[in-house]
Every structure is written in structure tokens, then in C-alpha cells.
Scaffold this active site. Structure first.
Site, PDB file in Angstrom:
ATOM      1  CG  ASP A 327     -40.027 -52.452 -35.684  1.00 27.57           C
ATOM      2  OD1 ASP A 327     -40.920 -51.762 -35.184  1.00 27.57           O
ATOM      3  OD2 ASP A 327     -40.045 -52.828 -36.869  1.00 27.57           O
ATOM      4  CB  THR A 329     -43.130 -55.239 -38.466  1.00 25.20           C
ATOM      5  OG1 THR A 329     -44.415 -55.082 -37.878  1.00 25.20           O
ATOM      6  CG2 THR A 329     -43.271 -55.706 -39.895  1.00 25.20           C
ATOM      7  CG  ASP A 575     -38.001 -54.017 -40.994  1.00 26.64           C
ATOM      8  OD1 ASP A 575     -38.599 -53.194 -40.263  1.00 26.64           O
ATOM      9  OD2 ASP A 575     -38.585 -54.963 -41.557  1.00 26.64           O
TER      10      ASP A 575
END
Length: 829
Positions: A327, A329, A575
Site C-alpha cells: 500500500d 501510503t 496500515d
């Protein structure tokens, strides 16, 4: 089931069901009442919720079938007064004690880390919101629920604003569920949008999903090739050991003069001792121990580097991964967002748009991107929403109508989603989309503020639909901070043949620009809105492209499934709460400590300092564990191979087993046990290649056959030339030790100073055993005859040559296969 009525009526009905006094929806419980309920056992504490219990560790390491056989043999020899031959029992006890100690130390170390990073809960008590440990929640507490939270106890919703809950961890259904006042929320589910409050109706063991909390699944079994292969071997031996035991016992009794004579003369005691030796030799006592110790030591080692391993076999897991989905970010970037600039659109913008952006930046539920607006647009406290549609990762926009101050509806979100509605067509929309693509292509995250003269009505809110007549007002750009170690980490994965896919909910142009910044060949990125729904076609697209933008949570999960179906071992990092589904279904889920509680709850590994650069270290530790366990497994399985072969051969020939248990204990310790313990903990950077069990057995079985054949020849010639039984056993023991040490040397290559030292120390140990008088007496050693020594002089070197040939063939066969596999993985990446 829906409960109708006001929050007060809902709370009263929930309390009635829980047989408690109702909770005041305005102020929650008092601290005194919460303490009273906790003392009464109504706190959110599940049985054995923090980690694996000491009893389960004892059960796994002590109360096993093989330990039962070992203890039975140990007890029999003690009863016969043959305590010298019961040494293996003390070794088994030591093995179990070491296993329990290592796992318990690992448990304590992991629990200390977990305690610092456990999920938290928000409750209202005495009218004030407070945050506390999950175990501090009591029955009747008023839970505060916000996007990203994991629901920590079962409850009933009192009120909510566009509250959406993902219950996929419980039901398998991936679509978020709208929660209205009176609906049940279940522990383990995830709040994906909106906010609300719920009164707790079940806690601890009574909660619907107590077993799905992060602590309860601490030691659940992740897929482990090592552990699965060892279990399969033990299963095979379990089926074989009892029939072979009957053959061995019969042979030893016949060698003692037959059953009747052996029983009448007392010779059955020697036969029983020899039978125990044969049976114990077949059991790879230390292999399970070495595997557990290697996992435990690896987990503790990684823990000292701020990597929390939530399941011990996960140490191995990442080393098996051939494709990792990142991912953007929080993984490639730090997750920190910085405001870049505002790009006004058109000449006749509606008044008040700057005030609207200020409200978005200051709004309590604002995400990290929206909060950056405060820097450029200071808070304007004069705006109050009249109707609103909360942001969701599926829609990628939010909408709000204010009571006064500014008119119409303001929509804030991704340009291509905000302007996708038919009411937003036209030249202005086209120009805004084109300008947004140009900004996104430069690596900046781009959001759009649009305005409609139509206010939100209840129907639009209910359907979460955009109003008509939308006009673009301004584009807002943000920059993410790229991690300084991201480029080097990606280079490591490329070098090691691990393919990388970058998956993000942002614009594919933005994601591709960030990927290029860290050295990944990304092209322009693939827009996930064009992804096919067919799994096979989806897998083909995933093989052809590396960067994907505008990916929804459901698509992330589908991508993981498609990659797994194409034969990849997939890791997924993330996250955000929208990563939880994909992380849960991946072969190896990796979460950042800064992520949501729900994401960390389903991950196998948590990076406690959020540093993506730890992943190469995790891979290296996993490779060390796999490569070393594969090496020592060949030692243990060679012993099992020759023990089974000898038992069958000597059983067919009706010969007494040629070794005492005490002699086997010494040879095992010198050729297998001590060196295996040391070799299992050494550095080893060999790449992982599937097929652990096949490779191990392909060496162990032929090596075991060579050992068994050599001992059969030596002991047979010794008996034929009239050597006493003590001399036959001595010749067999020395033959076994010399060939076993050669096997150790072959498996220790390439030599380092440490490995060479280990082998030489074992050779010195054997020499001491053979020359020290006390050892000779204890082991009942006796000098074989001249003919037997001559037989040993040509049999042992012949066996060495055969072992060398097996080792050479094994290295060529499987070393070449390993290189081919690595090249194949690089091509697939």
C-alpha cells in the site's frame, strides 16, 4: 435484530437483556459503577486472551505420542535395572524442558511487546470520553465508535451518523453494513465509515468474536511448510513404528534362543533392551524441538528490532513470499501529508468556498489529508452542518450542506469520482478532470471541491447519492513524504526475485509517480475501475502491470485471491482499515504500528516503528530458519532412515539389534544432537525454494540406507567370525559414528570457521569416548577381532564415498533447481 425507540429506550432494552441497570445514554456509566461491575467479573476479559497459555505450551512439548513411547521405554529400562541404557530418557526430558523454556520465553517477550501495542477502546463515563485498554470495558459501558476502530465488545447502537461496519472478519461478507439505532454490533467487526455510540451487551468469553481479537489469535497456525512437513513425517512414522516394533521384538527374542527360552532364562531382558534401542532410534526426537527453537529465537530476535511476530511460524512465512503487495501510503511513503497548493477553477466560484475548506480541515473526524488544510485555511467556527454524507473508501467523496453561512451542497473528494455523475458533465468538468490528471501525474495527491446549488435532502443522504448540477470550484494538491529507505528496500526485493505490486486508493497517475520516485518501473499506473471481475482475467492483468490506483477494499482482497490462484505466495502490507481484508487473506499480512487496530489485529507481523526497511531483515531471518532447519532435518531423518531400515533388516534376519540404547545416545549426541543445535542458529542467507520435504528426504533416505547397509555388513561379518556380542556392538557403534560424522561434514558445507570447529569438536568427542577407560566401561566397549577391523577398514571408506556421491548429486540436482526457480521468480516479477 432491530430495537425500535429512542436511545433511552434502546439502552433500557439492552440493559434488560443483560440483566443490569440501564446505562444513561448521555453520561454513560459512573467510574464507581464500572469498578463494581469489573469486580463482579463483568469486564471484557476473555479466557487466555493475551497469548498462548503455559498449559498449551506444555501439552505441545511434553504430552505427545512420541514422548509417550520414549517415557515407556525409559520406564521399562529403569524397571529392568538398565539405567545406563536409559540416557535417551534424560535427553528427551531435556529436549522437552528446552522447548518449553524457549517457547515460554518467546511468549513472555511477545506479550510484553503486545501489551504496549494492544487495541484500545473509547468509552463515555461520568459524561466524559476516555480511552482505556480493551480489558477495561465492562458490561453496560457506552462505546464510542469511529472510522478505523475495531469493535471491542458486542453492543447495541444507540445513535450513529452514517455508521458503516465491516463484519467480514466474522461473516465472510465483504460489503459494509449500515448500522442504525437498535442494530447489534459485534466484537471483531470494523467501523469503516461514520461514527456512533453503542451500549455494551456482551464482554469477554460471551462476546461473539472474542477469539478474533489480536491477542486471542496470537498463536493460531499460519501456513508453515516446515511445520507441515515435520508433522507429515511424524504421521508416517506413527503408522510405521508399531508394526516394525513387533518385528524387532520378535527378532531379538529369537536371537536370545526363542520366546520360551528367553523368558525362562531371563535373556528377555537383553532382548527388551535391544528392542527399545531400535524403537527409540526411529523417532526424530530433536527435529520438532529444533523447529520450535528456531521459530522462537527468530521471533525474539525480530522483536528486539521492533518487529512483532504475532505467530511464530510467520518467521518462516515471509521468506516463502514471491510477490509482495504494497500500500503506497504508510509503506512507500511515511503517511505524512503536506499541503501543496490550491488551484482555483473557473471565474464565477460560489462565495464561501474557503470557509468550507476550513471546516473540512477542522472537522473532528477529518482524515490526515483533510487536516492539512488547516495550514492554508484557518478554522471557521461559524459553519454547522445540516445534512451530510460521510466519506467512505468505496465512494471516495463526502458531501455536506450547512445550516447557514454558505448555500448549496459542497462535495469534497477524488475528482474522477466527484465528477462521474451525469449532472457534472460539461466543459468545466472536463477541464477540471484534465487539470487533475496533470497534477496527479506530477506525484501529487489531488482532491476536488465541487458545489451544487441543490441542498442535500433525506433521500440523497439515505442513498448516499450526489446532488445534481455539480460545478468544480478548486483542486487541492498534497504531497506525501517518501520514506528514505523505500528505494533500497525495493531494490533488495528485485535482487531477491520478489515481485512488487503497488496498490493504492489514490489516482493511478499519483501512485505511478511515487513508484517511479523510488525506482520502480511503473508506467502510468492502471486504473482499478477498469479491472475485470473474472479472477483469471484479473490475474493476467496483475501479472502485466505493477502499479494500481483507485483500488477499493473489495478489489484489494480480490487481487490477493487472484494472485494466490496463479501460484504466488502473497504478502500484503498496509496500515489503513481498508487494507484489513486483503491483509487477512494474504499468505503473509504485514501491518504498520501507526495503522488501525483492526489492521494490526489480522496481521501476522507488525512493524512497531513503521519502518518498511525492516522487511529485508524479516526475509533474511526467515531464510535463516528455513535453510538451517532443512540442513539439520537431513541429519535427523538420516537417523530415522537407517534405524527403520536396520530394524526391518535385522528383524527379517532374526538378528539381535546391534546397538545398546546408551551407545545410540552417544552417537546421536555427537553426530546429530549437539551439532544440530549449533547449526540451527547459525547465519544462513540461502534463498528459499519450495520443496523442503522432498529435498530433505532425497538425501536422508539414501544416506540412511548406506549407513544401515554398512552396519549390517560389519555386524554380520563380526558375528560370522565369532566375535562376542560386546565386540559386535562396539564395531557397529564405531561404524555408525564414523559414517554419521561424515554425513555431518557433508551437510555442513560450505565450511566456515564455526562449522569446521563444530565438526572437529565432534570428532574429538568421539576419540575421547573410545579411549577414556570410564567411557569404555560405561558403554561396554570391547575390541573387535582382526577380521572385523579389516571389514570396518573397507566398509567405512566405501560408505564415505557413497555419502559423498549422494551429497554431490543432491547439490547438483537441487542447487541447479534452486537457481532455475529464482530466475523464474525474477521473470514473473
Amino acid at each position: 435484530m432491530l430495537l425500535a425507540g429512542t436511545p433511552g429506550a434502546i439502552a433500557a432494552e439492552a440493559a434488560r437483556r443483560a440483566e443490569l441497570e440501564p446505562t444513561d445514554p448521555a453520561v454513560g456509566l459512573s467510574e464507581a459503577e464500572a469498578a463494581r461491575r469489573a469486580a463482579a467479573g463483568l469486564a471484557n476479559i476473555a479466557t487466555d486472551a493475551s497469548s498462548r497459555s503455559l498449559w498449551s505450551i506444555l501439552r505441545a512439548n511434553v504430552f505427545t505420542l512420541f514422548n509417550g513411547i520414549v517415557v515407556g521405554g525409559f520406564a521399562l529400562l529403569f524397571a529392568l535395572g538398565r539405567w545406563q541404557d536409559a540416557l535417551f530418557g534424560f535427553a528427551a526430558i531435556a529436549n522437552a524442558a528446552i522447548g518449553v523454556t524457549q517457547e515460554y520465553r518467546a511468549k513472555r517477550a511477545l506479550d510484553r511487546l503486545a501489551l504496549l501495542h494492544a487495541p484500545r477502546a473509547r468509552v463515555v463515563r461520568d459524561g466524559a470520553e476516555q480511552e482505556l485498554a480493551v480489558t477495561g470495558v465492562v458490561l453496560g459501558d457506552l462505546l464510542v465508535l469511529r472510522a478505523g476502530d475495531q469493535v471491542t465488545a458486542d453492543g447495541v447502537v444507540l445513535d450513529g451518523l452514517r455508521l458503516e461496519v465491516d463484519e467480514s472478519l466474522l461473516t465472510g461478507e465483504s460489503d459494509p453494513v449500515d448500522k442504525l439505532p437498535g442494530d447489534r454490533v459485534l466484537s471483531g467487526s470494523i467501523v469503516v465509515a461514520g461514527q456512533g455510540a453503542a451500549v455494551v451487551t456482551a464482554v469477554g468469553d460471551r462476546a461473539f468474536a472474542a477469539t478474533l481479537t489480536a491477542e486471542a489469535k496470537r498463536f493460531s497456525l499460519v501456513a508453515s511448510e516446515l511445520r507441515g512437513s515435520v508433522d507429515r513425517i511424524l504421521k508416517w512414522i506413527t503408522w510405521a513404528i508399531f508394526p516394525i516394533m513387533i518385528v524387532v521384538v520378535n527378532a531379538n527374542m529369537q536371537a536370545a534362543g526363542g520366546w520360551q527360552h528367553a523368558i525362562e532364562s531371563g535373556a528377555w531382558r537383553d532382548a527388551a533392551t535391544a528392542s527399545v534401542a531400535a524403537v527409540i532410534a526411529m523417532i526424530p526426537l530433536g527435529l520438532v524441538l529444533m523447529t520450535s527453537i528456531a521459530f522462537a529465537v527468530g521471533a525474539v530476535k525480530l522483536g528486539s528490532h521492533k518487529v512483532l511476530v504475532q505467530e511464530l511460524p510467520a518467521v518462516e512465512g515471509l521468506a516463502r513470499v514471491d510477490l509482495i503487495c504494497l500500500d503506497k501510503t504508510g509503506t512507500i511513503t511515511t503517511g505524512d501529508i503536506r499541503f501543496d497548493g490550491v488551484h482555483e477553477l473557473g471565474d464565477d466560484r460560489p462565495t464561501g468556498w474557503e470557509r468550507v475548506l476550513a471546516w473540512h480541515g477542522a472537522e473532528p473526524e477529518a482524515n490526515a489529508t483533510a487536516r492539512c488544510l488547516v495550514e492554508r485555511f484557518p478554522d471557521d467556527a461559524g459553519l454547522a452542518p445540516a445534512e451530510r454524507i460521510e466519506f467512505s473508501s468505496g465512494r471516495k467523496w463526502s458531501a455536506v450542506t450547512f445550516a447557514d453561512g454558505v448555500s448549496g451542497t459542497w462535495v469534497f473528494g477524488a475528482p474522477e469520482f466527484v465528477l462521474a455523475d451525469d449532472g457534472a458533465s460539461g466543459a468545466a468538468a472536463g477541464d477540471a478532470l484534465q487539470r487533475g490528471r496533470e497534477l496527479a501525474a506530477s506525484g501529487r495527491r489531488t482532491l476536488l471541491l465541487a458545489h451544487s446549488p441543490e441542498p442535500l435532502d433525506p433521500d440523497l443522504v439515505e442513498r448516499a447519492a450526489l446532488p445534481g448540477g455539480l460545478r468544480p470550484v478548486a483542486l487541492l494538491t498534497f504531497r506525501e513524504v517518501v520514506r528514505d529507505d523505500a528505494a533500497s528496500t525495493l531494490r533488495y526485493f528485485a535482487k531477491e526475485g520478489v515481485a512488487v505490486r503497488v496498490i493504492s486508493g489514490d489516482s493511478p497517475l499519483t501512485v505511478a509517480a511515487v513508484a517511479r520516485e523510488v525506482g520502480l518501473d511503473a508506467g502510468e499506473g492502471f486504473d482499478a475501475r477498469e479491472l475485470p471481475s473474472d479472477p483469471a482475467e484479473l490475474g493476467r492483468v496483475l501479472d502485466e502491470h505493477r502499479v494500481f490506483g483507485r483500488v477499493t477494499p473489495v478489489q484489494k482482497r480480490a487481487m490477493v485471491h487472484a494472485l494466490k490462484e496463479r501460484g504466488h505466495t502473497v504478502a500484503m502490507t498496509g496500515d489503513g482499515v481498508n487494507d484489513a481484508l486483503a491483509i487477512k487473506d494474504a499468505d503473509m499480512g504485514i501491518a504498520m504500528e501507526s495503522g488501525s487496530a483492526a489492521t494490526k489485529a489480522v496481521a501476522r507481523i507488525v512493524l512497531l516503528d513503521n519502518r518498511f526497511s525492516h522487511l529485508p531483515g524479516v526475509v533474511a531471518e526467515g531464510r535463516r530458519v528455513i535453510a538451517n532447519i532443512e540442513r539439520v532435518s537431513m541429519l535427523f531423518l538420516s537417523k530415522t532412515s537407517y534405524a527403520i531400515t536396520m530394524s526391518v533388516l535385522f528383524g527379517i534376519l532374526l538378528w539381535a539389534f546391534p546397538l545398546l540404547p546408551r551407545q545410540l545416545s552417544i552417537t546421536d549426541g555427537l553426530t546429530i544432537g549437539i551439532p544440530a543445535f549449533l547449526l540451527a542458529l547459525l547465519p544462513n542467507s540461502r534463498r528459499y525454494v519450495p520443496g523442503f520435504l522432498r529435498r530433505s528426504l532425497s538425501f536422508a533416505i539414501p544416506a540412511g540406507l548406506v549407513v544401515a547397509a554398512a552396519i549390517t555388513v560389519v555386524s554380520g561379518l563380526a558375528r560370522a567370525t565369532g566375535d562376542a556380542e560386546d565386540a559386535v556392538r562396539t564395531a557397529s557403534m564405531v561404524t555408525l559414528a564414523l559414517i554419521g560424522l561424515w554425513i555431518l561434514g557433508v551437510l555442513s558445507r560450505p565450511f566456515t570457521w564455526i562449522k569446521a570447529g563444530v565438526v572437529l569438536a565432534m570428532v574429538a568427542g568421539l576419540a575421547l569416548v573410545l579411549v577414556v577407560p570410564i567411557a569404555q566401561q560405561f558403554l561396554e566397549l570391547s575390541m573387535p577381532g582382526h577380521e572385523t577391523l579389516v571389514a570396518m577398514a573397507w566398509t567405512v571408506p566405501a560408505a564415505w564415498v557413497l555419502i559423498e556421491s549422494i551429497g554431490f548429486w543432491h547439490r547438483r540436482r537441487f542447487g541447479a533447481a534452486s537457481e532455475i526457480e529464482v530466475k523464474r521468480l525474477r521473470r514473473r516479477g
